[in-house]
Design a protein around this motif. Structure first.
Motif, PDB file in Angstrom:
ATOM      1  N   LEU A  68      58.840  33.806 -35.947  1.00  0.00           N
ATOM      2  CA  LEU A  68      59.725  33.212 -34.943  1.00  0.00           C
ATOM      3  C   LEU A  68      60.477  34.244 -34.105  1.00  0.00           C
ATOM      4  O   LEU A  68      60.574  34.089 -32.894  1.00  0.00           O
ATOM      5  N   PRO A  69      61.011  35.328 -34.700  1.00  0.00           N
ATOM      6  CA  PRO A  69      61.706  36.307 -33.856  1.00  0.00           C
ATOM      7  C   PRO A  69      60.795  36.923 -32.788  1.00  0.00           C
ATOM      8  O   PRO A  69      61.228  37.152 -31.664  1.00  0.00           O
ATOM      9  N   ALA A  70      59.545  37.174 -33.131  1.00  0.00           N
ATOM     10  CA  ALA A  70      58.599  37.728 -32.153  1.00  0.00           C
ATOM     11  C   ALA A  70      58.288  36.704 -31.072  1.00  0.00           C
ATOM     12  O   ALA A  70      58.226  37.036 -29.882  1.00  0.00           O
ATOM     13  N   LEU A  71      58.120  35.449 -31.471  1.00  0.00           N
ATOM     14  CA  LEU A  71      57.855  34.392 -30.495  1.00  0.00           C
ATOM     15  C   LEU A  71      59.067  34.185 -29.590  1.00  0.00           C
ATOM     16  O   LEU A  71      58.925  34.012 -28.386  1.00  0.00           O
ATOM     17  N   ALA A  86      54.708  45.552 -19.794  1.00  0.00           N
ATOM     18  CA  ALA A  86      54.390  46.563 -20.809  1.00  0.00           C
ATOM     19  C   ALA A  86      54.955  46.147 -22.171  1.00  0.00           C
ATOM     20  O   ALA A  86      54.292  46.317 -23.200  1.00  0.00           O
ATOM     21  N   GLU A  87      56.146  45.585 -22.164  1.00  0.00           N
ATOM     22  CA  GLU A  87      56.736  45.134 -23.427  1.00  0.00           C
ATOM     23  C   GLU A  87      55.996  43.907 -23.976  1.00  0.00           C
ATOM     24  O   GLU A  87      55.779  43.787 -25.174  1.00  0.00           O
ATOM     25  N   ARG A  88      55.588  43.029 -23.076  1.00  0.00           N
ATOM     26  CA  ARG A  88      54.800  41.866 -23.511  1.00  0.00           C
ATOM     27  C   ARG A  88      53.482  42.328 -24.123  1.00  0.00           C
ATOM     28  O   ARG A  88      53.044  41.810 -25.162  1.00  0.00           O
ATOM     29  N   LEU A  89      52.848  43.300 -23.469  1.00  0.00           N
ATOM     30  CA  LEU A  89      51.586  43.832 -23.974  1.00  0.00           C
ATOM     31  C   LEU A  89      51.778  44.459 -25.349  1.00  0.00           C
ATOM     32  O   LEU A  89      50.976  44.235 -26.256  1.00  0.00           O
ATOM     33  N   ALA A  90      52.832  45.221 -25.529  1.00  0.00           N
ATOM     34  CA  ALA A  90      53.094  45.856 -26.827  1.00  0.00           C
ATOM     35  C   ALA A  90      53.297  44.800 -27.912  1.00  0.00           C
ATOM     36  O   ALA A  90      52.765  44.931 -29.027  1.00  0.00           O
ATOM     37  N   LEU A  91      54.019  43.763 -27.582  1.00  0.00           N
ATOM     38  CA  LEU A  91      54.252  42.684 -28.540  1.00  0.00           C
ATOM     39  C   LEU A  91      52.937  42.016 -28.917  1.00  0.00           C
ATOM     40  O   LEU A  91      52.658  41.777 -30.097  1.00  0.00           O
ATOM     41  N   ARG A  93      49.880  43.313 -28.626  1.00  0.00           N
ATOM     42  CA  ARG A  93      49.008  44.255 -29.354  1.00  0.00           C
ATOM     43  C   ARG A  93      49.411  44.332 -30.823  1.00  0.00           C
ATOM     44  O   ARG A  93      48.550  44.396 -31.705  1.00  0.00           O
ATOM     45  N   GLU A  94      50.708  44.338 -31.079  1.00  0.00           N
ATOM     46  CA  GLU A  94      51.178  44.379 -32.468  1.00  0.00           C
ATOM     47  C   GLU A  94      50.721  43.121 -33.209  1.00  0.00           C
ATOM     48  O   GLU A  94      50.233  43.193 -34.328  1.00  0.00           O
ATOM     49  N   HIS A  95      50.859  41.986 -32.560  1.00  0.00           N
ATOM     50  CA  HIS A  95      50.438  40.739 -33.207  1.00  0.00           C
ATOM     51  C   HIS A  95      48.920  40.720 -33.386  1.00  0.00           C
ATOM     52  O   HIS A  95      48.417  40.258 -34.423  1.00  0.00           O
ATOM     53  N   GLN A  96      48.199  41.231 -32.411  1.00  0.00           N
ATOM     54  CA  GLN A  96      46.741  41.305 -32.520  1.00  0.00           C
ATOM     55  C   GLN A  96      46.345  42.134 -33.740  1.00  0.00           C
ATOM     56  O   GLN A  96      45.444  41.754 -34.495  1.00  0.00           O
ATOM     57  N   ALA A  97      47.014  43.249 -33.947  1.00  0.00           N
ATOM     58  CA  ALA A  97      46.714  44.094 -35.103  1.00  0.00           C
ATOM     59  C   ALA A  97      47.019  43.347 -36.404  1.00  0.00           C
ATOM     60  O   ALA A  97      46.240  43.428 -37.371  1.00  0.00           O
ATOM     61  N   ASN A  98      48.122  42.617 -36.436  1.00  0.00           N
ATOM     62  CA  ASN A  98      48.467  41.840 -37.628  1.00  0.00           C
ATOM     63  C   ASN A  98      47.427  40.767 -37.916  1.00  0.00           C
ATOM     64  O   ASN A  98      47.025  40.570 -39.063  1.00  0.00           O
TER      65      ASN A  98
END
Length: 151
Positions: A68-71, A86-91, A93-98
């Protein structure tokens, strides 16, 4: 030609998204909507098709395990508009890796389950002359993330 409904009740949105009315109120309380939830003349919540589209994104991200905090952060960034891609992309990418890690772990689980299904199918097949051994070498679990970081 029929007029397209742009003012949807909370019940209509619940029906279209599969979320409960309680969950929709929770999403609003948690700040997960991109647009502020409007109120009709009687004070009842009124939603648009854009709100339903956004909720569909939220449902998929939550189903994929996004916390929820990430969403909430993602919704904040979208609300802010252009300039924070860029911040949206980083968020994302992190979720994609998870999610990729989660898929790998689930694949290992599925491999074991398939093996067990095969064993029991062989045991229950009267024509099978198989070994009937129910135990396979169980792979050792991967190290906990904190153990990996400390090495």
């Amino acid at each position: 030609m029929a007029e397209v409904t742009t003012n949807l009740s909370i019940g209509q949105v619940a029906e279209r998204t599969g979320l409960s009315v309680h969950a929709l109120r929770f999403y609003e309380h948690e700040g997960l909507f991109v647009n502020a939830v409007r109120r009709g003349p009687g004070g009842r919540r009124v939603f648009s098709h854009d709100d339903v589209d956004w909720l569909t994104v939220c449902i998929i991200l939550r189903a994929s395990g996004m916390p929820l905090p990430a969403l909430r952060r993602y919704a904040e960034l979208v609300r802010q508009g252009a300039g924070n891609e860029a911040e949206r992309l980083a968020l994302m990418r992190e979720h994609q890796a998870n999610v990729t890690t989660q898929i790998g772990k689930l694949t290992e689980c599925l491999d074991l389950i398939r093996f067990k299904v095969g064993v029991y199918e062989d045991l229950l097949d009267p024509g099978s002359a198989g070994d009937h051994q129910c135990h396979a070498p169980i792979p050792s679990p991967p190290p906990h993330p904190t153990e990996v970081q400390s090495r």
